[in-house]
Design a protein around this motif. Sequence first.
Motif, short mmCIF file in Angstrom:
data_model
loop_
_atom_site.label_atom_id
_atom_site.label_comp_id
_atom_site.label_asym_id
_atom_site.label_seq_id
_atom_site.Cartn_x
_atom_site.Cartn_y
_atom_site.Cartn_z
N LEU A 78 -5.09 -13.68 -4.19
CA LEU A 78 -5.11 -13.07 -5.51
C LEU A 78 -5.86 -13.97 -6.50
O LEU A 78 -6.64 -13.47 -7.31
N LEU A 79 -5.64 -15.28 -6.41
CA LEU A 79 -6.33 -16.21 -7.30
C LEU A 79 -7.84 -16.18 -7.09
O LEU A 79 -8.61 -16.32 -8.03
N ILE A 80 -8.25 -15.96 -5.86
CA ILE A 80 -9.68 -15.95 -5.54
C ILE A 80 -10.32 -14.62 -5.94
O ILE A 80 -11.41 -14.60 -6.51
N ILE A 81 -9.65 -13.53 -5.66
CA ILE A 81 -10.26 -12.21 -5.86
C ILE A 81 -10.17 -11.72 -7.30
O ILE A 81 -10.99 -10.92 -7.74
N ARG A 82 -9.20 -12.21 -8.08
CA ARG A 82 -9.01 -11.70 -9.45
C ARG A 82 -10.25 -11.86 -10.32
O ARG A 82 -10.60 -10.92 -11.04
N PRO A 83 -10.96 -12.99 -10.32
CA PRO A 83 -12.17 -13.08 -11.15
C PRO A 83 -13.31 -12.18 -10.67
O PRO A 83 -14.26 -11.93 -11.40
N ILE A 84 -13.19 -11.67 -9.45
CA ILE A 84 -14.28 -10.87 -8.88
C ILE A 84 -14.04 -9.38 -9.08
O ILE A 84 -14.93 -8.65 -9.49
N SER A 85 -12.84 -8.92 -8.78
CA SER A 85 -12.57 -7.48 -8.81
C SER A 85 -11.15 -7.19 -9.28
O SER A 85 -10.19 -7.61 -8.63
N GLY A 86 -11.04 -6.46 -10.36
CA GLY A 86 -9.73 -6.08 -10.88
C GLY A 86 -9.01 -5.11 -9.96
O GLY A 86 -7.80 -5.19 -9.77
N THR A 87 -9.75 -4.17 -9.37
CA THR A 87 -9.16 -3.18 -8.48
C THR A 87 -8.62 -3.84 -7.22
O THR A 87 -7.50 -3.55 -6.78
N ALA A 88 -9.40 -4.73 -6.63
CA ALA A 88 -8.95 -5.45 -5.44
C ALA A 88 -7.74 -6.32 -5.77
O ALA A 88 -6.79 -6.38 -4.99
N ALA A 89 -7.77 -6.97 -6.92
CA ALA A 89 -6.64 -7.81 -7.33
C ALA A 89 -5.39 -6.97 -7.56
O ALA A 89 -4.28 -7.38 -7.20
N LEU A 90 -5.55 -5.80 -8.15
CA LEU A 90 -4.41 -4.92 -8.37
C LEU A 90 -3.82 -4.47 -7.03
O LEU A 90 -2.60 -4.41 -6.86
N GLY A 91 -4.69 -4.18 -6.08
CA GLY A 91 -4.23 -3.82 -4.73
C GLY A 91 -3.46 -4.95 -4.07
O GLY A 91 -2.41 -4.74 -3.47
N MET A 92 -3.98 -6.18 -4.23
CA MET A 92 -3.29 -7.34 -3.66
C MET A 92 -1.94 -7.56 -4.35
O MET A 92 -0.95 -7.88 -3.70
N THR A 93 -1.92 -7.40 -5.67
CA THR A 93 -0.67 -7.55 -6.41
C THR A 93 0.35 -6.51 -5.95
O THR A 93 1.52 -6.84 -5.73
N SER A 94 -0.10 -5.29 -5.79
CA SER A 94 0.80 -4.23 -5.30
C SER A 94 1.35 -4.56 -3.92
O SER A 94 2.55 -4.36 -3.65
N ASP A 95 0.50 -5.07 -3.04
CA ASP A 95 0.94 -5.45 -1.70
C ASP A 95 1.95 -6.60 -1.76
O ASP A 95 2.97 -6.58 -1.06
N LEU A 96 1.66 -7.60 -2.59
CA LEU A 96 2.58 -8.74 -2.72
C LEU A 96 3.95 -8.28 -3.24
O LEU A 96 4.99 -8.72 -2.76
N ILE A 97 3.93 -7.39 -4.21
CA ILE A 97 5.19 -6.88 -4.76
C ILE A 97 5.93 -6.03 -3.72
O ILE A 97 7.15 -6.11 -3.60
N ALA A 98 5.19 -5.23 -2.95
CA ALA A 98 5.83 -4.40 -1.92
C ALA A 98 6.46 -5.26 -0.83
O ALA A 98 7.55 -4.96 -0.35
N VAL A 99 5.78 -6.33 -0.46
CA VAL A 99 6.29 -7.19 0.62
C VAL A 99 7.40 -8.12 0.14
O VAL A 99 8.42 -8.28 0.80
N HIS A 100 7.19 -8.74 -1.03
CA HIS A 100 8.11 -9.78 -1.49
C HIS A 100 9.09 -9.32 -2.57
O HIS A 100 9.91 -10.11 -3.01
#
Length: 178
Positions: free
Chosen positions: A91-113
């Motif tokens: 998430l730290l790496i992808i957030r400056p690059i793509s908001g959509t990808a970061a949002l997807g990663m955040t959603s996955d992290l929240i779903a898993v953890h």
Amino acid sequence: MQLISVISLTFIPLLIGFILLYGTFKQVPTYESFVEGGKEGIKIAVSIIPFLVGMMVAISIFRASGALDALMNWIRPLMNTLAVPAEIVPLLIIRPISGTAALGMTSDLIAVHHPDSFIGRLASVLQGSTDTTFYVLTVYFGAVGIKKMGDALKVGLLADVVGIVAAIVVVVLVFGTK
């Protein structure tokens, strides 16, 4: 709770109505101004498309080439030293690059953890504390023809680092580490 809902549902229409009435009172051609703004908006949207496509292709290549994984492996020891969970590194790496990808990663992290876990809270705060620096520079600066963006890149990345550090500190102070 219903009062807040009523206020939120009526605020925007009231604001738009106020702007239209104020413009009419000041003898501004409000409808013509609205239509002209719509034309400009469409022109900007069309001019952004090539930069948006280019950025999406670059992100896909970055992820498919394995460069993201290599960068994650390089940063992971530092993050472990700082007691930041390894799951947050992508998430730290992808957030400056793509908001959509970061949002997807955040959603996955929240779903898993789960949302109330340290990782879920940290991911959520990071999502709101950082920006899509490369996306902004590529799409918006490219659309208006700005060629020299070195200083903006430095300041944007510095702001991202400050946002990351602040997010970690705030989440640890407010919620603890586990």
